[in-house]
Each structure stands twice: as C-alpha cells, then as structure tokens.
Design a protein around this motif. Structure first.
Motif, mmCIF file in Angstrom:
data_model
loop_
_atom_site.group_PDB
_atom_site.id
_atom_site.type_symbol
_atom_site.label_atom_id
_atom_site.label_comp_id
_atom_site.label_asym_id
_atom_site.label_seq_id
_atom_site.Cartn_x
_atom_site.Cartn_y
_atom_site.Cartn_z
ATOM 1 N N SER A 184 0.841 -1.200 0.000
ATOM 2 C CA SER A 184 0.000 0.000 0.000
ATOM 3 C C SER A 184 0.878 1.252 0.000
ATOM 4 C CB SER A 184 -0.929 0.002 1.218
ATOM 5 O OG SER A 184 -1.683 1.200 1.282
ATOM 6 N N PRO A 185 1.352 1.684 -1.155
ATOM 7 C CA PRO A 185 2.217 2.872 -1.243
ATOM 8 C C PRO A 185 1.579 4.105 -0.619
ATOM 9 C CG PRO A 185 2.128 1.717 -3.350
ATOM 10 C CD PRO A 185 1.081 1.106 -2.473
ATOM 11 N N ARG A 186 0.259 4.225 -0.751
ATOM 12 C CA ARG A 186 -0.424 5.384 -0.187
ATOM 13 C C ARG A 186 -0.305 5.401 1.343
ATOM 14 N NH1 ARG A 186 -4.407 9.046 -1.665
ATOM 15 N NH2 ARG A 186 -5.731 9.774 0.041
ATOM 16 N N SER A 187 -0.478 4.232 1.962
ATOM 17 C CA SER A 187 -0.349 4.148 3.417
ATOM 18 C C SER A 187 1.064 4.522 3.859
ATOM 19 C CB SER A 187 -0.673 2.728 3.896
ATOM 20 O OG SER A 187 -2.010 2.383 3.597
ATOM 21 N N SER A 188 2.054 4.000 3.153
ATOM 22 C CA SER A 188 3.449 4.315 3.476
ATOM 23 C C SER A 188 3.716 5.810 3.329
ATOM 24 C CB SER A 188 4.376 3.526 2.549
ATOM 25 O OG SER A 188 5.710 3.949 2.708
ATOM 26 N N PHE A 189 3.245 6.378 2.237
ATOM 27 C CA PHE A 189 3.451 7.807 1.968
ATOM 28 C C PHE A 189 2.759 8.665 3.023
ATOM 29 C CE2 PHE A 189 2.370 11.778 -0.304
ATOM 30 C CZ PHE A 189 3.643 12.170 -0.686
ATOM 31 N N THR A 190 1.561 8.258 3.417
ATOM 32 C CA THR A 190 0.799 9.021 4.410
ATOM 33 C C THR A 190 1.529 9.038 5.758
ATOM 34 O OG1 THR A 190 -1.276 8.430 3.342
ATOM 35 C CG2 THR A 190 -1.414 9.191 5.602
ATOM 36 N N ILE A 191 2.033 7.880 6.167
ATOM 37 C CA ILE A 191 2.759 7.791 7.430
ATOM 38 C C ILE A 191 3.989 8.692 7.397
ATOM 39 C CG2 ILE A 191 4.154 6.251 8.886
ATOM 40 C CD1 ILE A 191 2.215 3.982 8.015
ATOM 41 N N CYS A 192 4.754 8.617 6.306
ATOM 42 C CA CYS A 192 5.981 9.415 6.179
ATOM 43 C C CYS A 192 5.700 10.915 6.227
ATOM 44 C CB CYS A 192 6.704 9.074 4.880
ATOM 45 S SG CYS A 192 7.574 7.504 4.920
ATOM 46 N N VAL A 193 4.778 11.338 5.391
ATOM 47 C CA VAL A 193 4.501 12.775 5.283
ATOM 48 C C VAL A 193 3.926 13.329 6.582
ATOM 49 C CG1 VAL A 193 3.098 14.511 4.118
ATOM 50 C CG2 VAL A 193 4.226 12.733 2.782
ATOM 51 N N GLY B 200 4.287 12.140 9.594
ATOM 52 C CA GLY B 200 5.343 12.145 10.602
ATOM 53 C C GLY B 200 6.337 13.261 10.388
ATOM 54 N N GLN B 201 6.729 13.490 9.136
ATOM 55 C CA GLN B 201 7.701 14.542 8.830
ATOM 56 C C GLN B 201 7.154 15.929 9.157
ATOM 57 O OE1 GLN B 201 8.500 13.691 4.726
ATOM 58 N NE2 GLN B 201 9.964 12.055 5.187
ATOM 59 N N ILE B 202 5.903 16.149 8.826
ATOM 60 C CA ILE B 202 5.280 17.444 9.116
ATOM 61 C C ILE B 202 5.212 17.671 10.630
ATOM 62 C CG2 ILE B 202 3.100 18.731 9.029
ATOM 63 C CD1 ILE B 202 2.626 17.464 6.274
ATOM 64 N N ILE C 7 7.040 16.292 13.090
ATOM 65 C CA ILE C 7 8.367 16.480 13.686
ATOM 66 C C ILE C 7 8.937 17.843 13.330
ATOM 67 C CG2 ILE C 7 10.779 15.713 13.538
ATOM 68 C CD1 ILE C 7 9.149 14.068 15.457
ATOM 69 N N PHE C 8 8.753 18.256 12.085
ATOM 70 C CA PHE C 8 9.238 19.587 11.689
ATOM 71 C C PHE C 8 8.536 20.670 12.503
ATOM 72 C CE2 PHE C 8 8.650 23.489 9.245
ATOM 73 C CZ PHE C 8 9.968 23.843 9.009
ATOM 74 N N ASP C 9 7.254 20.490 12.710
ATOM 75 C CA ASP C 9 6.496 21.475 13.475
ATOM 76 C C ASP C 9 6.981 21.537 14.923
ATOM 77 O OD1 ASP C 9 4.561 23.474 13.643
ATOM 78 O OD2 ASP C 9 2.993 22.085 14.300
ATOM 79 N N LEU C 10 7.310 20.385 15.503
ATOM 80 C CA LEU C 10 7.839 20.355 16.870
ATOM 81 C C LEU C 10 9.165 21.106 16.943
ATOM 82 C CD1 LEU C 10 7.859 19.354 19.802
ATOM 83 C CD2 LEU C 10 8.904 17.219 18.991
ATOM 84 N N ALA C 11 10.053 20.861 15.971
ATOM 85 C CA ALA C 11 11.345 21.558 15.937
ATOM 86 C C ALA C 11 11.128 23.070 15.791
ATOM 87 C CB ALA C 11 12.200 21.023 14.795
ATOM 88 N N LEU D 50 17.536 25.282 20.607
ATOM 89 C CA LEU D 50 18.270 25.005 19.377
ATOM 90 C C LEU D 50 18.227 23.509 19.077
ATOM 91 C CD1 LEU D 50 20.159 25.964 17.090
ATOM 92 C CD2 LEU D 50 22.086 25.491 18.623
ATOM 93 N N PRO D 51 17.504 23.090 18.050
ATOM 94 C CA PRO D 51 17.491 21.670 17.667
ATOM 95 C C PRO D 51 18.867 21.262 17.145
ATOM 96 C CG PRO D 51 15.582 22.832 16.762
ATOM 97 C CD PRO D 51 16.537 23.883 17.259
ATOM 98 N N ILE D 52 19.415 20.159 17.665
ATOM 99 C CA ILE D 52 20.724 19.683 17.215
ATOM 100 C C ILE D 52 20.621 18.337 16.508
ATOM 101 C CG2 ILE D 52 22.033 20.935 18.982
ATOM 102 C CD1 ILE D 52 22.144 18.321 20.600
ATOM 103 N N ASN D 53 19.448 17.715 16.574
ATOM 104 C CA ASN D 53 19.243 16.450 15.897
ATOM 105 C C ASN D 53 17.747 16.286 15.644
ATOM 106 O OD1 ASN D 53 18.717 13.543 15.501
ATOM 107 N ND2 ASN D 53 20.867 13.266 16.038
ATOM 108 N N ILE D 54 17.375 16.237 14.388
ATOM 109 C CA ILE D 54 15.966 16.057 14.024
ATOM 110 C C ILE D 54 15.856 14.772 13.228
ATOM 111 C CG2 ILE D 54 13.950 17.068 12.893
ATOM 112 C CD1 ILE D 54 15.330 19.791 13.086
ATOM 113 N N ASN D 55 15.169 13.776 13.793
ATOM 114 C CA ASN D 55 15.043 12.479 13.147
ATOM 115 C C ASN D 55 13.577 12.171 12.910
ATOM 116 O OD1 ASN D 55 15.775 9.921 12.148
ATOM 117 N ND2 ASN D 55 17.447 9.765 13.624
ATOM 118 N N THR D 56 13.302 10.970 12.427
ATOM 119 C CA THR D 56 11.923 10.614 12.087
ATOM 120 C C THR D 56 11.016 10.522 13.305
ATOM 121 O OG1 THR D 56 12.560 8.280 12.162
ATOM 122 C CG2 THR D 56 12.591 9.353 10.017
ATOM 123 N N ASP D 57 11.600 10.269 14.492
ATOM 124 C CA ASP D 57 10.750 10.048 15.659
ATOM 125 C C ASP D 57 11.122 10.910 16.860
ATOM 126 O OD1 ASP D 57 13.150 8.902 16.195
ATOM 127 O OD2 ASP D 57 12.375 6.958 16.810
ATOM 128 N N GLY D 58 11.893 11.962 16.647
ATOM 129 C CA GLY D 58 12.233 12.791 17.794
ATOM 130 C C GLY D 58 13.110 13.976 17.442
#
Length: 275
Positions: free
Chosen positions: A34-43, A45-47, A49-53, A62-70
């Motif tokens: 399910s490429p759509r499910s994978s894409f939805t999870i990624c996007v 999550g990225q949005i 995490i970026f918003d948290l940073a 000052l963010p010093i490490n921004i990863n997929t889950d923190g």
C-alpha cells in the motif's frame, strides 16, 4: 506503548512487527502492499516532527538532531517557555501522538543516525550502526563485532583507549565473533581448502602466525567472493562460545585487528585516536 518500559524483550518484539508491517506497505510483493499508506505515514510524521522543531526553536531552543521520531535540542540564553509546555501544546495539536522527554548531560553524535548520550543517572543511550550493540539487550542483533561498539562508546564517553577495552574483555569470546553469511544467490561458503562450510559462520580474527583459514562466498559460476571487511586470517568456530579455551583464545586473537576497526570508525566521529 504500555509495555515499552515494562518488558524490554516483548516491547522489541512488538516494535519489530510494527516496523515489518510498515516495510511491507512499500513492497510490491506483499499482500499488504500500500504505497499510499506508506506515503501518508511518512509525510504526516515529517510534518509533525518539523512542526515540533519549529515550535521549540521559536521558544528559544536550538534543535541539534531532528530524526523521524524525535528532536534533540539544547536551551539558548533567551528561552521564553519551558520545553515541557511546548511539547504539551504539540501533543494537543497532533491528537494521538505522545512525546517522551529524556534529559542528557552529555551528547556526542556522528550524524543524525549515530549518537551516544549519557543521562543524569549515568545511563548510556546509543543509536546507530556504529554503537547500537554497546548494550547487551539487543535481542534481534547478530552481535557481530560487538567489541568494536563497546570500545567505541567507552572511548567517546570515558576516553578509554580502545586496546584497553579490548584486553579487558578477552574472557568474553562472543564479543569478538564476526558473523559471515552468504545470501541465497550463492551456492554456499567454502574455506581456503575449498571445503564447504555452513551458510552462516562464526569466525575470529587471529594473528598471522596462528594456523588459520579464510572463508569465501561461492558464486553460481564457482568464482570466489570475499566477505567485505572480513579479516584475512580467520579462526572458524561454529561450536558454542562457552566451549572455547580462554587461554588458547587470548594467545591467538588478533587484538590489533579489532583495534584498527575501532580507530577507523572513530575518525568518522571526528576523533583522532592516537592511543
């Protein structure tokens, strides 16, 4: 989530299942492709995490490490709000996502995917292919070359010379094992005398003057293929490590081979080890 801090083994088991399901979303050979499910999870999550940073930065961190889950961050001199308050606001904004906050007194990183950190209770946290075998609770790891991970972390955290760590652990042969595996596309594994061995083998790097062999992957056309980064002088041992004669092991093992790997990896961390 409830069992995460209660049962490490079961928690890691569930995590493996979850990651496997996500991975199969991207596999066209899977029944749950399910490429759509994978894409939805990624996007999503990225949005998030970026918003948290962004929110932490705007509050003076000052963010010093921004990863997929923190996000790892440090405080500047102009902090306007407590980070816990920012994180709580973020949780309310992204309903269903819950943050855990860990505080560290030491943070050393090679890149976004490799870091070593020490919390205020002196517990060491590691992440990444260079250091993740430092702890002995990696239940789904082959534990190949674990001594390298241990020596690397000990140098980064405590400044312990790699050779000192290597010598101190010579009574634990399992830390020095190198796991060599031939994939299904190969006919098998052969030694220097062209005798077939197991598809998965345990070897140790030994000194040149010690009787040794070398393992190769055998291609379908009978060509020999080296195992990448494997030692030239190997002692093959597919029996239980508990049956190794420690006195014999200590006299045969090539300590310099393992030390060289640690020093090479330390250069990738911006560390020039001369010890």
């Amino acid at each position: 989530m409830k069992i995460k801090h209660v049962d490490k083994v079961k928690s890691d088991s569930y995590k493996l299942i979850l990651n496997s399901v996500y991975g199969n979303f991207k596999s066209s050979f899977s029944k749950i492709y399910s490429p759509r499910s994978s894409f939805t999870i990624c996007v999503y999550g990225q949005i998030a995490i970026f918003d948290l940073a962004r929110m932490l930065f705007n509050a003076g961190y000052l963010p010093i490490n921004i990863n997929t889950d923190g996000v790892a961050y440090i405080a500047s001199k102009c902090v306007s709000r407590a980070s816990e308050e920012v994180c709580k606001e973020w949780e309310q904004k992204y309903t269903g996502l819950v943050l855990e906050i860990d505080k560290f007194k030491k943070w050393i990183q090679k890149d976004v995917n490799n870091y070593v950190a020490v919390d205020w209770d002196d517990h060491i946290k590691t992440k990444g292919g260079d250091v993740n075998k430092y702890s002995d609770n990696k239940y789904f790891s082959n534990n190949s070359l674990r001594i390298v991970h241990i020596a690397l972390v000990e140098y980064l955290i405590n400044g312990t010379p790699p050779m000192e760590t290597i010598k101190a652990n010579l009574d634990k042969p399992e830390l020095f094992q190198i796991v060599l595996k031939a994939g299904s596309t190969f006919k098998g594994v052969v030694d220097s005398n062209h005798h077939f061995q197991q598809k998965v083998n345990r070897v140790f790097a030994v000194r040149e003057e010690v009787p040794h062999t070398r393992l190769y992957k055998l291609r379908s056309d009978d060509a020999l293929v080296n195992f990448p980064d494997a030692p030239e002088n190997m002692m093959l041992w597919n029996d239980d490590c508990k049956n190794i004669d420690l006195k014999d092991f200590k006299s045969k093992i090539s300590k310099k081979y393992y030390e060289a790997i640690v020093k090479k990896k330390l250069e990738g961390w911006g560390q020039k080890c001369l010890m």
